[in-house]
Scaffold this motif. Structure first.
Motif, PDB file in Angstrom:
ATOM      1  N   ARG A 126       0.836  -1.200   0.000  1.00  0.00           N
ATOM      2  CA  ARG A 126       0.000   0.000   0.000  1.00  0.00           C
ATOM      3  C   ARG A 126       0.880   1.263   0.000  1.00  0.00           C
ATOM      4  O   ARG A 126       1.770   1.392   0.837  1.00  0.00           O
ATOM      5  CB  ARG A 126      -0.924   0.008   1.215  1.00  0.00           C
ATOM      6  CG  ARG A 126      -2.089  -0.958   1.067  1.00  0.00           C
ATOM      7  CD  ARG A 126      -3.109  -0.753   2.171  1.00  0.00           C
ATOM      8  NE  ARG A 126      -4.306  -1.559   1.932  1.00  0.00           N
ATOM      9  CZ  ARG A 126      -5.318  -1.661   2.783  1.00  0.00           C
ATOM     10  NH1 ARG A 126      -5.286  -1.004   3.940  1.00  0.00           N
ATOM     11  NH2 ARG A 126      -6.364  -2.408   2.496  1.00  0.00           N
ATOM     12  N   ALA A 147       0.292   4.208   1.062  1.00  0.00           N
ATOM     13  CA  ALA A 147       0.231   4.931   2.336  1.00  0.00           C
ATOM     14  C   ALA A 147       1.234   4.366   3.324  1.00  0.00           C
ATOM     15  O   ALA A 147       1.900   5.109   4.063  1.00  0.00           O
ATOM     16  CB  ALA A 147      -1.181   4.863   2.911  1.00  0.00           C
ATOM     17  N   HIS A 148       1.355   3.050   3.354  1.00  0.00           N
ATOM     18  CA  HIS A 148       2.281   2.414   4.290  1.00  0.00           C
ATOM     19  C   HIS A 148       3.722   2.742   3.918  1.00  0.00           C
ATOM     20  O   HIS A 148       4.581   2.928   4.789  1.00  0.00           O
ATOM     21  CB  HIS A 148       2.049   0.909   4.313  1.00  0.00           C
ATOM     22  CG  HIS A 148       0.676   0.536   4.789  1.00  0.00           C
ATOM     23  ND1 HIS A 148       0.091  -0.692   4.526  1.00  0.00           N
ATOM     24  CD2 HIS A 148      -0.251   1.244   5.508  1.00  0.00           C
ATOM     25  CE1 HIS A 148      -1.120  -0.724   5.068  1.00  0.00           C
ATOM     26  NE2 HIS A 148      -1.342   0.442   5.671  1.00  0.00           N
ATOM     27  N   ARG A 149       4.009   2.800   2.622  1.00  0.00           N
ATOM     28  CA  ARG A 149       5.346   3.181   2.180  1.00  0.00           C
ATOM     29  C   ARG A 149       5.701   4.590   2.672  1.00  0.00           C
ATOM     30  O   ARG A 149       6.784   4.812   3.220  1.00  0.00           O
ATOM     31  CB  ARG A 149       5.416   3.181   0.644  1.00  0.00           C
ATOM     32  CG  ARG A 149       5.275   1.836  -0.011  1.00  0.00           C
ATOM     33  CD  ARG A 149       5.381   2.031  -1.507  1.00  0.00           C
ATOM     34  NE  ARG A 149       5.456   0.748  -2.190  1.00  0.00           N
ATOM     35  CZ  ARG A 149       5.972   0.579  -3.393  1.00  0.00           C
ATOM     36  NH1 ARG A 149       6.467   1.633  -4.026  1.00  0.00           N
ATOM     37  NH2 ARG A 149       5.987  -0.599  -3.962  1.00  0.00           N
ATOM     38  N   LEU A 150       4.783   5.507   2.432  1.00  0.00           N
ATOM     39  CA  LEU A 150       5.041   6.900   2.769  1.00  0.00           C
ATOM     40  C   LEU A 150       5.188   7.112   4.265  1.00  0.00           C
ATOM     41  O   LEU A 150       6.065   7.856   4.728  1.00  0.00           O
ATOM     42  CB  LEU A 150       3.916   7.777   2.213  1.00  0.00           C
ATOM     43  CG  LEU A 150       3.817   7.842   0.679  1.00  0.00           C
ATOM     44  CD1 LEU A 150       2.528   8.534   0.258  1.00  0.00           C
ATOM     45  CD2 LEU A 150       5.027   8.561   0.099  1.00  0.00           C
ATOM     46  N   ILE A 151       4.359   6.460   5.038  1.00  0.00           N
ATOM     47  CA  ILE A 151       4.410   6.636   6.494  1.00  0.00           C
ATOM     48  C   ILE A 151       5.682   6.013   7.069  1.00  0.00           C
ATOM     49  O   ILE A 151       6.344   6.606   7.934  1.00  0.00           O
ATOM     50  CB  ILE A 151       3.153   6.035   7.159  1.00  0.00           C
ATOM     51  CG1 ILE A 151       1.897   6.790   6.694  1.00  0.00           C
ATOM     52  CG2 ILE A 151       3.267   6.066   8.674  1.00  0.00           C
ATOM     53  CD1 ILE A 151       0.598   6.121   7.097  1.00  0.00           C
ATOM     54  N   LEU A 173       5.114  14.160   7.278  1.00  0.00           N
ATOM     55  CA  LEU A 173       4.270  13.907   6.110  1.00  0.00           C
ATOM     56  C   LEU A 173       3.669  15.206   5.576  1.00  0.00           C
ATOM     57  O   LEU A 173       3.564  15.414   4.363  1.00  0.00           O
ATOM     58  CB  LEU A 173       3.155  12.921   6.471  1.00  0.00           C
ATOM     59  CG  LEU A 173       3.601  11.463   6.688  1.00  0.00           C
ATOM     60  CD1 LEU A 173       2.486  10.668   7.366  1.00  0.00           C
ATOM     61  CD2 LEU A 173       3.967  10.816   5.358  1.00  0.00           C
ATOM     62  N   GLU A 204       2.552  14.965   1.684  1.00  0.00           N
ATOM     63  CA  GLU A 204       1.989  13.634   1.469  1.00  0.00           C
ATOM     64  C   GLU A 204       0.878  13.285   2.458  1.00  0.00           C
ATOM     65  O   GLU A 204       0.293  12.205   2.363  1.00  0.00           O
ATOM     66  CB  GLU A 204       3.101  12.566   1.586  1.00  0.00           C
ATOM     67  CG  GLU A 204       4.274  12.749   0.641  1.00  0.00           C
ATOM     68  CD  GLU A 204       3.914  12.436  -0.807  1.00  0.00           C
ATOM     69  OE1 GLU A 204       2.718  12.190  -1.089  1.00  0.00           O
ATOM     70  OE2 GLU A 204       4.827  12.444  -1.657  1.00  0.00           O
ATOM     71  N   ARG A 244      -2.444  12.096   1.050  1.00  0.00           N
ATOM     72  CA  ARG A 244      -2.358  10.805   0.340  1.00  0.00           C
ATOM     73  C   ARG A 244      -2.432   9.614   1.285  1.00  0.00           C
ATOM     74  O   ARG A 244      -2.851   8.528   0.877  1.00  0.00           O
ATOM     75  CB  ARG A 244      -1.061  10.722  -0.468  1.00  0.00           C
ATOM     76  CG  ARG A 244      -1.015  11.646  -1.688  1.00  0.00           C
ATOM     77  CD  ARG A 244       0.221  11.369  -2.519  1.00  0.00           C
ATOM     78  NE  ARG A 244       0.243   9.994  -3.018  1.00  0.00           N
ATOM     79  CZ  ARG A 244       1.310   9.420  -3.551  1.00  0.00           C
ATOM     80  NH1 ARG A 244       2.455  10.078  -3.625  1.00  0.00           N
ATOM     81  NH2 ARG A 244       1.251   8.177  -4.003  1.00  0.00           N
ATOM     82  N   VAL A 245      -2.020   9.799   2.529  1.00  0.00           N
ATOM     83  CA  VAL A 245      -2.014   8.670   3.459  1.00  0.00           C
ATOM     84  C   VAL A 245      -3.292   8.598   4.295  1.00  0.00           C
ATOM     85  O   VAL A 245      -3.434   7.697   5.128  1.00  0.00           O
ATOM     86  CB  VAL A 245      -0.782   8.725   4.386  1.00  0.00           C
ATOM     87  CG1 VAL A 245       0.506   8.786   3.576  1.00  0.00           C
ATOM     88  CG2 VAL A 245      -0.871   9.900   5.355  1.00  0.00           C
ATOM     89  N   TYR A 292      -5.911   8.148   9.792  1.00  0.00           N
ATOM     90  CA  TYR A 292      -5.363   6.835   9.406  1.00  0.00           C
ATOM     91  C   TYR A 292      -4.166   6.479  10.277  1.00  0.00           C
ATOM     92  O   TYR A 292      -3.941   5.297  10.582  1.00  0.00           O
ATOM     93  CB  TYR A 292      -4.966   6.807   7.933  1.00  0.00           C
ATOM     94  CG  TYR A 292      -4.630   5.395   7.469  1.00  0.00           C
ATOM     95  CD1 TYR A 292      -5.590   4.388   7.527  1.00  0.00           C
ATOM     96  CD2 TYR A 292      -3.358   5.056   7.033  1.00  0.00           C
ATOM     97  CE1 TYR A 292      -5.294   3.083   7.147  1.00  0.00           C
ATOM     98  CE2 TYR A 292      -3.048   3.765   6.648  1.00  0.00           C
ATOM     99  CZ  TYR A 292      -4.016   2.787   6.701  1.00  0.00           C
ATOM    100  OH  TYR A 292      -3.728   1.491   6.324  1.00  0.00           O
ATOM    101  N   LEU A 293      -3.411   7.487  10.717  1.00  0.00           N
ATOM    102  CA  LEU A 293      -2.311   7.196  11.633  1.00  0.00           C
ATOM    103  C   LEU A 293      -2.844   6.625  12.941  1.00  0.00           C
ATOM    104  O   LEU A 293      -2.253   5.687  13.510  1.00  0.00           O
ATOM    105  CB  LEU A 293      -1.482   8.457  11.908  1.00  0.00           C
ATOM    106  CG  LEU A 293      -0.234   8.655  11.029  1.00  0.00           C
ATOM    107  CD1 LEU A 293      -0.620   8.836   9.570  1.00  0.00           C
ATOM    108  CD2 LEU A 293       0.595   9.849  11.515  1.00  0.00           C
TER     109      LEU A 293
END
Length: 456
Positions: A51, A53-57, A80, A85, A88-89, A94-95
């Motif tokens: 995913r 989002a997981h990459r970015l976080i 972020l 970004e 996008r996440v 979502y965190l």
């Protein structure tokens, strides 16, 4: 753009729910705990997550830590936002979701799941890229097959999660090895007894250059090394011959092994007794782990592709290349010197990559003929000083071709460079009618009265 960058371009691919859950568990813990982030980073990297989002976080958490800041969800959120970004996440909500799914105490298990799925995606993408490459009108079997194999091999690599360690374990192993030497010496023994005193083994990762003027015996030394390795020691051996067809090379091996004159074999004039000897040694030659590749204009890519292919079944223990001057280097090389430098550099890298000793035969320039004693020097290696720089060992061949000379039946192997031992000169008996050099008699001395082995 790398395979990792394109991992999401696989049409229709969807990981299992367990993989997505593992990603959430890792990222949820990584944004709250430095130890969790460190443990996960030993096995996975941002590109391994399916995913986006997981990459970015995960990458943002690593950036916070790299900046020397305290790792906490608020700092990751700010990072972020700074990168642009956060939308996008899924923003802050979502965190919070990830934090509720955080794994504690079993990061390694979840990281293995994510790493395995990333490996599968990379391999699928490499296979797709390889299939597209085969459709190109510019298809080059040697270059493109090696590229495809390399891409698949690189895609299949997984991070182990093991961090670099100190030298204590290796030091203990070295002491144990010195106290209890292994029964089998690593590498491949050279073909001549006295040479083994200077070079006990042709070691994996080493580049061994044998240089001589034309018709002085460099191919003979290469064949002797191949015979010693494959027939005597049972070592998987590959000979790349660029000048001599496979049949001619096999005739030389047969003559050397049987003691039947090479001329008789070539002219088909062997006696009945000689034919019986050839038949006997033919069985040994046929069953030896020896591969001969007649490849005029051979490239580094062809050698690498052959070794990569053999890695899957019977890894090579010795490679002989005859000879450097006939190899084709990179198309981009602007001069012969640059071409030779590129070839020897790649062969040295390849020796380490495949953990195999490579014996590279090379011609010398005409400088020895201008000297009174006609003895070669390392600077006589043709076309490039890079040859002597890349080589771990340089052996130069000198023979007195005057039939009236007291040493007309001998040859000197001059070990001019030896990265792992002494240099010196070794005398061998020249039996070129049998296409071989052999050991001198044990009590042999040079005409000056000095021993034939002179360590410098």
């Amino acid at each position: 753009m790398t395979i990792q960058d394109l991992a999401l371009s696989l049409d229709g691919y969807a990981p299992s729910p367990a993989v997505i859950a593992a990603e959430m568990a890792i990222v949820g813990a990584a944004i709250q705990s430095r130890s969790a982030l460190d443990e996960a980073s030993a096995t996975v990297e941002p590109a391994d997550f399916f995913r986006p989002a997981h990459r970015l976080i995960f990458a943002a958490a690593q950036a916070v830590l790299a900046a020397g800041l305290k790792l906490e969800p608020t700092a990751v959120l700010e990072e972020l936002q700074k990168q642009g970004e956060l939308p996008r996440v899924g923003g802050g909500p979502y965190l919070h979701t990830l934090m509720r799914h955080a794994a504690w105490g079993n990061i390694g298990y979840h990281a293995d799941l994510v790493s395995g799925d990333a490996q599968r995606r990379r391999v699928q993408l490499a296979c797709q890229a390889g299939a597209r490459r085969t459709e190109s009108p510019a298809w080059d079997p040697d270059l493109d097959l090696d590229h495809i194999r390399k891409q698949i091999d690189e895609a299949a690599v997984r991070r182990t999660g093991e961090m670099p360690s100190g030298v204590a374990d290796e030091m203990v192993a070295l002491l144990e090895e010195l106290e209890n030497p292994p029964a089998v010496r690593p590498g491949v023994a050279p073909p001549y007894r006295d040479l083994q005193r200077l070079i006990p083994s042709l070691l994996p990762g080493g580049l061994y250059v044998v240089g001589a003027r034309p018709s002085y015996g460099k191919s003979t030394v290469g064949v002797d090394a191949a015979r010693e390795a494959a027939i005597r020691q049972g070592v998987e051996t590959v000979v790349f011959t660029l000048e001599m067809p496979k049949k001619q090379l096999l005739q030389r091996i047969t003559a050397a092994e049987s003691g039947v004159q090479l001329g008789s074999i070539i002219e088909h004039t062997v006696t009945r007794a000689e034919l019986e000897r050839i038949t006997d040694v033919g069985v040994r030659i046929c069953t030896a782990p020896l591969t001969i590749d007649y490849a005029p204009g051979c490239t580094v890519e062809r050698i690498r592709a052959t070794l990569r292919s053999k890695m899957r079944t019977s890894p090579a223990g010795l490679v002989v290349v005859d000879y450097l001057g006939l190899m084709r280097g990179p198309v981009r090389a602007e001069s012969k010197q640059q071409e030779i430098a590129a070839i020897t550099g790649e062969l040295k890298i390849m020796a380490g990559e495949f953990e195999v000793p490579i014996m590279l035969l090379s011609q010398l320039n005409r400088k020895p003929e201008e000297r009174a004693d006609r003895k070669p020097q390392m600077s006589d290696l043709r076309d490039s000083g890079a040859v002597e720089q890349d080589a771990d060992v340089v052996i130069l061949i000198h023979r007195d071709k005057d039939p009236e000379s007291p040493r007309s039946g001998e040859a000197d192997l001059i070990v001019e460079k030896n990265r792992n031992g002494p240099t010196g000169v070794v005398a061998v008996a020249s039996q070129l009618h049998y296409a071989r050099f052999v050991d001198m008699a044990p009590n042999h001395t040079a005409p000056s009265g000095r021993p034939n082995l002179r360590a410098i």
